[in-house]
Each structure stands twice: as structure tokens, then as C-alpha cells.
Scaffold this motif. Structure first.
Motif, PDB file in Angstrom:
ATOM      1  N   ILE A   1       0.246  -1.359   0.209  1.00 38.19           N
ATOM      2  CA  ILE A   1      -0.137   0.319   0.495  1.00 38.19           C
ATOM      3  C   ILE A   1       0.724   1.174  -0.369  1.00 38.19           C
ATOM      4  O   ILE A   1       0.455   1.712  -0.990  1.00 38.19           O
ATOM      5  CB  ILE A   1      -1.042   0.372   1.708  1.00 38.19           C
ATOM      6  N   LEU A   2       1.819   1.780   0.918  1.00 45.71           N
ATOM      7  CA  LEU A   2       2.300   2.357   0.993  1.00 45.71           C
ATOM      8  C   LEU A   2       3.936   2.914  -0.115  1.00 45.71           C
ATOM      9  O   LEU A   2       4.192   4.099  -0.296  1.00 45.71           O
ATOM     10  CB  LEU A   2       3.651   2.493   2.346  1.00 45.71           C
ATOM     11  N   SER A   3       3.879   1.542  -1.109  1.00 45.69           N
ATOM     12  CA  SER A   3       5.286   2.360  -1.802  1.00 45.69           C
ATOM     13  C   SER A   3       3.864   2.603  -3.033  1.00 45.69           C
ATOM     14  O   SER A   3       4.306   2.830  -4.329  1.00 45.69           O
ATOM     15  CB  SER A   3       5.593   1.239  -1.521  1.00 45.69           C
ATOM     16  N   VAL A   4       3.246   2.350  -3.316  1.00 49.94           N
ATOM     17  CA  VAL A   4       1.135   2.865  -4.227  1.00 49.94           C
ATOM     18  C   VAL A   4       2.118   3.837  -4.739  1.00 49.94           C
ATOM     19  O   VAL A   4       2.664   5.132  -4.218  1.00 49.94           O
ATOM     20  CB  VAL A   4       0.157   2.717  -3.732  1.00 49.94           C
TER      21      VAL A   4
ATOM     22  N   ARG B   1       1.181  11.215   5.361  1.00 53.41           N
ATOM     23  CA  ARG B   1       2.103   9.487   3.432  1.00 53.41           C
ATOM     24  C   ARG B   1       1.227   8.276   4.340  1.00 53.41           C
ATOM     25  O   ARG B   1       0.152   7.977   3.282  1.00 53.41           O
ATOM     26  CB  ARG B   1       3.001   9.712   3.732  1.00 53.41           C
TER      27      ARG B   1
ATOM     28  N   ARG C   1      -1.393   7.355   0.594  1.00 51.31           N
ATOM     29  CA  ARG C   1      -1.252   5.943  -0.413  1.00 51.31           C
ATOM     30  C   ARG C   1      -2.003   5.145  -0.026  1.00 51.31           C
ATOM     31  O   ARG C   1      -2.419   4.314  -1.150  1.00 51.31           O
ATOM     32  CB  ARG C   1       0.322   6.317  -0.299  1.00 51.31           C
TER      33      ARG C   1
ATOM     34  N   VAL D   1      -5.250   6.733  -2.491  1.00 44.90           N
ATOM     35  CA  VAL D   1      -4.868   6.342  -3.847  1.00 44.90           C
ATOM     36  C   VAL D   1      -5.138   4.600  -3.734  1.00 44.90           C
ATOM     37  O   VAL D   1      -5.945   4.214  -5.084  1.00 44.90           O
ATOM     38  CB  VAL D   1      -3.234   6.449  -3.954  1.00 44.90           C
TER      39      VAL D   1
ATOM     40  N   SER E   1       0.341  10.341  -4.486  1.00 45.02           N
ATOM     41  CA  SER E   1       1.895   9.949  -4.350  1.00 45.02           C
ATOM     42  C   SER E   1       2.614  10.181  -3.897  1.00 45.02           C
ATOM     43  O   SER E   1       3.221  10.454  -3.511  1.00 45.02           O
ATOM     44  CB  SER E   1       1.418   8.640  -5.495  1.00 45.02           C
TER      45      SER E   1
END
Lengths: 324, 324, 324, 324
Positions: C321-324, D22, D26, D29, D55
Motif C-alpha cells: 500500500i505505502l509504495s503505491v 503519507r 497512499r 490512492v 502519491s
């Protein structure tokens, strides 16, 4: 010829003092000289607090803050009787020469002591203040500046988040040596140092102009002594003049004296520790070892005490340009 | 007279590059000069990656590692066609002069470019390696040394706990500038640097002697290039010769390029950034701004490229004395 | 009733071991129990390396990395003869109980020893790996993660400046406990841990997709053992499949074992050190003191050795999710 | 169903707020929800300071201190008219739900707002104070404790070098959550926190006893509010009662709010940011996402506001044992 020397720390402690003690001890060992540590400066010298040191005694100390030999003030050493007792202790322990790590108070004592009793001392500049003539930088200065600057970086985070004006006091009763790199490196709008005597009115005028250009967070760095600053007074006057400013005060304080020494303080302390012992071996006395323009120099205590090291005036212009 | 200048970073990134960019931008603003940033060095110059910068663009960047303008290698700038395209872009954007933050690769490109197209460049020494003639210290060097030294302090903890011999590789393909303070500040027994070419046999002999004196944990600092070192080879030869040693290898690596710049790197970067812009204003070209013996100097690129900055030989003796 | 106990550290060293030793010593003193330190774990137990400790012995150690009692592997303790010698030493020194700070190797030895000779041991989980059943966190884990993460922050600076793809290896041969918070906290695109066995093909596919979305700098965190990783192999395969990626490898390495313990490790180590001594006083043996859901628990060595602490599977989803 | 949400920070800033923002962005998104940032909390909500986020907007922010959305107090939101204007702004921007990062003041506002206008809010506990019911730890707490503890480690260096008694004030007007780990981790002799109301007489008695046992340097940690502490008063009373003590005062101050978040704060902030968005998606409102015993829980604002999180009383006993 030196057969046995002693090393001590005196005055306010500074990061890198242990690195310097270590260099003194190992240089002595390297040259076949015996070495003692004296605890608590002149006070311990009088009381006979001597400890035999060897290479292993200083293992794993180069990275340590504070001073393993401790430091203290001595009223008694200011008297002839006290110095006589100190001399007797040195004679009893067979000490031929001294390395004194400290500042001008320390060197003044050493000078009188040498005149009275003939014991040679070579000094090492150990103080975070950097206000010693005879060396570009003092041992502990670089670390103290980095410690203060790391604190200022954290304060900048919260100043920016809340659109505040922070008044930050760093150490430096007599000089702006610590304040200047903190102000430039911390992106401060204004720096107040003893050398320039900027008025609070000028500070207010500067902040008013910036505020009208819609700048919203500010940093003012103020150099002060260890015990108490007038940072609160400045902040109050500014608040009275510009009530819409959300002002806050932070005093960085004693953390500036502690912590593991920086690479550059470890280098400097090591160079000077070696030079102090080799100076004694070469017959020097009443001089301080220092580094000027990357070269080793020995400066008479009389000069370190009476000559003033001037701060580079161009630094004030830098603050002005960089906060444009 | 300069009306509009551009600034870029090129070569390996170094802590303090942003502090230098910030100083360039604010000095330009201070003097009423317009300023652009060029992204990704010569590569972005060719592609026209220009960004208009003002005082606010560089707010809150002085403490940041890396470079906000990014850096890249450009094969195309090595060709005449590439440089022609770069020049056309500069003309299109109305650029009168350049500030190039980087090392000798960067300055070599700028020199050729100036000969062909007459665009003046003043350089700023931005590299962690410190091997640039014309400045005592390069921007990023002090931070890189402190980063490596903090890592070495941690390794010392575990080396001492397990009575191990650690071989630690730090950056420095061509010089021992980083390795020397890491070795002295980290309390290393041995330092291997390009300048002295100590043989592995000498390392083995030294460690054997120490082992026989019943020292049990050791630190060997080795200077190497960015990509790959021979630290593993040295460790293996030592292990073969002294099997009872418990050896380990650590490569400090790319962390040396990152991190928030030290106080001293922020000061240096700020001084040089100001000097670069004011140099351009004063008609300079093909020179690098640097600080030598605490004074600002401009050194011709020809000298920074062809003259060698020699390491202080006394530092090797320090390692020997201090590990006694 | 316990009259005299001994404490030792064994296995890989971890930040906070000294804080735990200190707590053991002071708790013993507080309860009127004598306490010895055994140097170098089971090896020193066999050789009789015992040191009497009191409150002052552990002053100023809580903030120190490594272990003041040192650690070592002992082949001899794996033999009955070795353990007999160790027991004789304990009897000679009048030791009634042991506190063993280490991991499962240490606890396995203690279990056999207790079965053979009846000496009670309470264990403290001292390892950076966090893979011990019976405690939410092991002593040293939080510090190791923060150390690795600070390194990764620095690498991110240079990755972003050069649009590079960094493959960073952190410790964790058998589990992703260190890798997971490093990946999430470091903003990594991908994390490879033993528990999930992500294939290199999946890594390549992920990076290709991101590259096509015009992302330009990447961070891949890989968990590996202390000695050697396959991080180079992964990087090479990725480079072969996506040649336009500028790839680099960094192995964080042994710095993860050193350094001053974090606040949370000092708290944990102190709580567990107190609990270990009070456990012995209450007749416990063959158990490890740990903190589960903020409560003190004692877990049989049999369980810490044979039960597996599972990693929270939701963490893998977080990376996605966080590297989207 | 949520189509567009907004996130804001309110109250005192805390490290990890950016990591939480953050994660909120994300996660939105990731789930195909649009997301806006509101600048300066309720103040910006009223003024319409909305920024569209994607993002890339939050790239490279996880490691940053402070809050990129800034924080401010709003008197106007305390009025019905102010809240009406805020609601109108939300309607104009098509916002279906809110994520509020802050403390009980923030959640109280959100509760009233929901009752009046029906806009659902899920809260995230962002405050260094850790005094929020419904989560074991708040975002920023771990970092603030580590920052204060690093400062205390430095102070310990200078306290030990000069045989001084330091009174150190850390933040915590209503609770000792920060003071307790600072005292235990810093090796303090005494801790004064609101929960226990230790008298200055008790402090004096304790120090007198230690002094007579010839302990020479001391650390007393005192929890106080942000603005002004009584640490000076305590120090003066102690000095009056034990004149031979060399006392000093340090207020750690605002640096506790800044700095790069620790690994554990980045993890917590990321988990909670994800949970807040997914909570909104699942129809939650007037609840705070938190982690209790390593499990995600949503606690009604009514409980976070009215229930008290009690400090573990065993921690006071730890200070007593460990300073023996």
C-alpha cells in the motif's frame, strides 16, 4: 630529560578531552616516559589524587564525552600555600612536567606555578568556546557546534509547523564563535553576539520587515553565558513590539558540553596531545600547543591569555545574504 | 554584467551540495541577479531541464543530504554536438554564467565548454573525497568522515565484545583522506591507504606482534573505491597467516554519501556558494572557489585538475603512536 | 534462598546487554544478594573468569553498546567434561543461580546444564534478531532497526540524487523482523524476507511496472544472515533484466550490532534484568523473562526454543500500500 | 461510499505526523479515493486552505520531522459560525470524510462538528505526550523520548566530569510518560512526575542519603509543561538544603517535538494512517485508530477524551531499584 609527567583537565569540560588524555598517555608510553593522571585538576594536585596510567588505561576512551580525569575549581590553588602543597605532591610523585588541558584560567595558574616552583607545563586548548588565541580551533568546539546545530534543526521542524519565531540561546558569554555557525548552518534570520552588540530594536525592525514580506517562521540565535541569558528579555521585547508573532524561547544549555567528540575534535585532540608531550620533551614550558592554518604551533601562555582571537567579520555579512 | 546565472551539481553527490545551491541562489537574489537550477548536471543542460529558483525555492534545504538538483553522468556532453546543444539551451534561457558544483570531471567539462563557447563557469568543490587541489576541505568531506566514524564506533562495540579483528573499508580510491581520520578517530591499529601502499605482509606482522602482547580486538581501516574493494582479500590473507584471529569484514559503503551536512560543511558550502556568485560578478571564469588556511581563494581549473593535494605525512606517524 | 548469583552474556552481542547486566547487578544488591559477572559466556565459566560486581561496577554502563562481560562461543561447553568443569567453577565460587543473557543457543546450553547439575538459570532475551518466542521484543532489536534505518535514510539521499535502484541487505537470516520496519520506515518499494520467499522474478516484474510509471529511484530491502547475503545475486539478475536501471548494493552489516541502546531497549533490558533476578529468588529455573503485551511473563526454555514467533502478515500488505 | 477525503494535523506537532499523512494519502490512492490536505488544522479548514495530494506529494516525507500540513490553533472553530464556514468549505470541496491527526482537543472539535454537520472523522493519535486512552503509544512519543534521552546522556557526561547534581526538565504537564523512560534510561537517581507528587523534601532526603554514601554526581528528571516548569524552584530548595551540592538546571524544551521519527514511530504512524482511511471506508466515525497490545483498535472519541490511561506503577519501583 623527562622521566615522568602528569596530565590533568581543568575548567569546563569539553568533548575530546579524553582523546587528548589518551594521546598524551600513549605518546609518553611510546617515548618511554612514565605518565600519571591527576584527578580534578589543581584541586586533585593539592590533595594528591594521582593515578598511574598506561596504554590500556586509555583504551576505548577516544569516543567518550566528558573527562575521565574529572575537572573541578580550586580556590586553594589561588593561594601560595595551596600551590606549595601541589608542588610537594608533584615532587613526592617524581613528576618532571605537566600537560594541562583547559583554558586561560588553567594556563594562568600554570604560569604562576612555573614562576614559583619551576615545574614546566605545556597546555592543550580544551574548551568548547573557541576563544583562545594560538589555535584556530579549540578541542570540543566542533562537537559543541554540531550538538547545538542538531538541536536547532529539530527546533526548526516545530517552528515551521507552527509558524513561530524561536529565540535560541547557545553558549558563548564573550564571543559568538558557537553562535555564528549555528545561525548560518541553522538558517537563522538573525544572530546576536557579544562582538557586534546588535540592539533589540534592530532585531525588531528586521523581523517586522520580514513579517511584512509574509515570512512566517523565524529563528534568532543568541550567544550567552552558561548560567543565565537575556534571551527571555529579548523575546519579551519582540513580542511586545510585534504582538502577532508567536514567540518561543529555547536554551540549548549544558548538552553543548557533552557527547561523543566529532571526527575533527578527535583529530585535533590527538595531534595536540602528541605535541604537548613532545613539547615537554624538547624543553618547552609555559606554552600552549595549537593548530594554526593546519600547522602545529606553540604559543606562550602570556599570548593566549592577553591576545584576543578576532571573529571573522565576513560571517555577519553571510547571515544577512543567506536569510534574504 | 551578470543578469542571469544557472547552477548545477555534477558527479557523485555530497552532503552540503544543497547548502551550496541555497547560498548561490540567495547571493544571486541579494545582488539582483536571476538564477536558474539545471537538473541532472550536463545531461539536463543538454535536455533543457531548467528551473527558475528564488529565495523560497531553497528554504529548508540547508540541512538536507543529497542534491535537490540531482546529478547524472552525461556521455553526450563529451561530444561537440552535445556541448552545442547545451550551449543553445543556455542561450535560449539567457544564461550569462554558471556555477558548477562537483569535482574534476565537472571542471574539465566546464573548461572545454568555456573554450568552445565562452560561457564563464566558477566551480565549487563538491565531493566527499577531499582530493581537490585549491581548497583545504571539499564540501561533504567532514560529514562523510563523521558518518564513517560513527559506523566504526558501533563496530568497535562488537569487536571488543567478541575479541575480533575487523577490516573496515571506507571510501577513497585515490587517497586516504577519509581513511586517516577514521583510523585515528576510531582508534584503529592499522590504516591502509593508496598513498603509502602498505603490504599485507606488514599488516600481518603488525597484528602478530600485537597479538603476542595479548591485545585481543583489532581494527584495520582500508581506503577503497566506491564499487569494490580488496578488503576481503586482505582479510583472507590475514586469517590464513594468523588462524587464531576471529576476522570480520565491513564495507561502510554508500551511507558515506548521504545524511544531513555537518556544521562545518554547511559553513564551507555557504561561503563557497557566495564566493562563486561574486566571482562570476567580478568577471572570473574557469576557477574554483575554495578555502585555504581560512582564506577564500580562486584556483584555476587547470590547477585543480593537474596539481595533487598531498596528504600530511605526519598522520601516519600518529596512527603508529596512538595504537601503542 | 539465593545468596550469590552470576550473570553472563552469550551469543551475538546486542545493544542493551549492558543495561540488562546493570539491572541484574543492582537488583541483586537491592535484595542483599551477592553477584558475580562471568566473562565470555560459557567459555569463561569453564575457565573461571569470574569478577565480583557491585553497584558501582555498573555505573555509567546503561548507555554503552556491546557487553562489558564480553561474549564468546564455547566448543568445550558442548561436552560433558566442559560442563563438569563449569559446574566445579560455580561451586568453587558459591554460585546458587545464573542469569543468562542471550538467545536460544544460550538457553539450550543452560537447559542441559540444569538437567545435569541442577543449577537454576533464568534467561534474558538478548539478540538483535527478535526471533525468540516468549517476548514481543528482544533486547537490542529496537536499536538495531533504528541503526539500519538511519543508514537507509542516508542511502535514500544518494539514491534520489542519482535516480538509482539500491539493494540494501539488513540482518535476519531466519526472519524478516529487522527488514520489515526498515522497508516500511525507509519507504522501500520491495522487501524480501525468509518468511515469504518472494522470487527475483517478482521483484523484476514489480520494478518494471514502477519504471514504466516513470518512478526513477528505488529501494529494495533484503534480509540476510550475518556472514554473506545473496543481495549481489539479486542485484545482478535485476540489472540483467532491466539494463537501464542504475543498480547499487549496500550491506549494512555489523554496525547493526553496536551503538548506544535506544530508550525502549534500555527500558526493556532493565525490566527483564530485574525480573530475571526476582525470578531466581522465587525459585524459577529454565525460563526466559520476557514482555508480552506489556506484561512480564516467564516462558520455559523448551518453548522459546521450539515454538516459532510468527511475523505479522499484515506488514507485507503495508509495504504494498505505502509504495503505491 | 467515500469518494474524497481530507487529512489535517492539529495541536502540538509530533515526529511521525508526516509518516501518518503519507500513509493516509497512499491508502486513499490505493483504494481509488481522492485525497486533500488541509493546511493549519481547523483554521485552514475555515479559510479554505485545501491542497490536492497524490502519491508523489508525500514522497520523501516519511523521515521528516514536523508536519508538512502545518498546525495552528483556531479560536473561530470554537464558535458555531466558524464551524459553519468550515462545513461550507468541505461541501464546496466535495469532502466525504476526514482524518484528524492530533490529540484530545482535536477530537473534541471533531465530535461537536460531527454532531452538528454529520461529517465523519476518524482520528489518529499524534502527540508526543502519550497520554491518550485507546492506544499504547501515540505517534511521536518514542521519538521524543529518544531525543530527550540523548540530551540526558550528554548532560550525564558533564555531570560526571564535574561531580554535579543536574535537574533536567522534560515535557509532560499531566503525565510522566516521557519522564519515566528518561529517568530509567538516563540512570537518574530521582524522577518527579505529576502522578506521584513526590515532595521536594523527599528529594532532598534522598539526595542527602546518597551524598553521605559518597555518591558525587546526580540526575533528577522532572516532568513539566511546555511553557514553564518549576525545575528552578526545586533546584533552589535543594541547593538551600544541601549547599555542598553543585547544582545545575537544564530544560530540554522544544527539541523534543522535532527531529526525524524513530523506526517505531514510522511503523505506528503508517499502521494508523492506513487504519484511519480504511475505518472511514467501513463507515466509522468519531473514533480514534490506535494499537493496543499490538492489535488495531478503534476507540470512541468519548473514551479517548474521558478515560485516563494510567502509567504503570511498577516503573517507580524500577527507578528505586536501579539507582541503588
Amino acid at each position: 630529560m623527562m622521566k615522568r609527567i602528569a596530565v590533568f583537565t581543568s575548567g569546563g569540560d569539553a568533548p575530546g578531552m579524553n582523546a587528548c588524555i589518551r594521546a598524551v598517555v600513549r605518546t609518553a608510553v611510546y617515548h618511554g616516559i612514565e605518565v600519571y593522571g591527576i584527578m580534578r585538576g589543581y584541586s586533585g594536585m593539592i590533595k594528591g589524587e594521582f593515578v598511574k596510567l598506561d596504554s590500556a588505561s586509555v583504551a576505548n576512551t577516544i569516543q567518550k564525552g566528558g573527562t575521565i580525569l574529572k575537572s573541578a575549581r580550586s580556590q586553594k590553588f589561588l593561594t601560595k600555600e595551596g600551590r606549595q602543597e601541589a608542588f610537594d605532591q608533584l615532587v613526592n610523585h617524581g613528576i618532571d612536567g605537566l600537560v594541562a588541558i583547559g583554558g586561560n584560567g588553567t594556563f594562568t595558574g600554570a604560569t604562576i606555578f612555573e614562576q614559583e616552583f619551576g615545574i614546566p607545563t605545556v597546555g592543550a586548548p580544551g574548551t568548547i568556546d573557541n576563544d583562545l588565541y594560538g589555535t584556530d580551533y579549540t578541542i570540543g568546539y566542533d562537537t559543541a557546534v554540531n550538538t547545538a546545530l542538531e538541536a536547532i534543526d529539530k527546533i526548526r521542524d516545530t517552528a515551521d509547523s507552527h509558524d513561530r519565531c524561536f529565540f535560541v540561546e547557545v553558549m558563548g558569554r564573550d564571543s559568538g564563535y558557537i553562535a555564528i555557525p549555528c545561525a548560518i548552518g541553522g538558517g537563522a534570520e538573525i544572530v546576536m553576539i557579544p562582538e557586534t552588540q546588535m540592539s533589540t530594536e534592530a532585531v525588531i525592525a528586521n523581523l517586522k520587515t520580514s513579517w511584512e514580506r509574509s515570512k512566517t517562521s523565524f529563528l534568532v540565535v543568541i550567544a550567552e553565558g552558561e548560567e543565565e541569558g537575556n534571551v527571555h528579555a529579548v523575546a519579551q521585547q519582540v513580542k511586545a513590539a510585534i504582538p502577532q508573532l508567536d514567540t518561543r524561547v529555547t536554551i540549548i544549555g549544558h548538552i553543548q558540553r557533552g557527547g561523543s567528540p566529532s571526527a575533527s575534535d578527535r583529530m585535533l585532540a590527538s595531534q595536540i596531545g602528541i605535541a604537548a608531550v613532545e613539547g615537554l620533551m624538547n624543553g618547552m614550558r609555559n606554552v600552549m600547543a595549537g593548530i594554526v592554518d593546519r600547522k602545529l604551533v606553540y604559543t606562550p601562555f602570556a599570548d593566549t591569555i592577553h591576545k584576543k582571537k578576532m571573529i571573522n567579520q565576513s560571517f555577519m555579512r553571510m547571515v544577512e545574504i543567506l536569510s534574504v
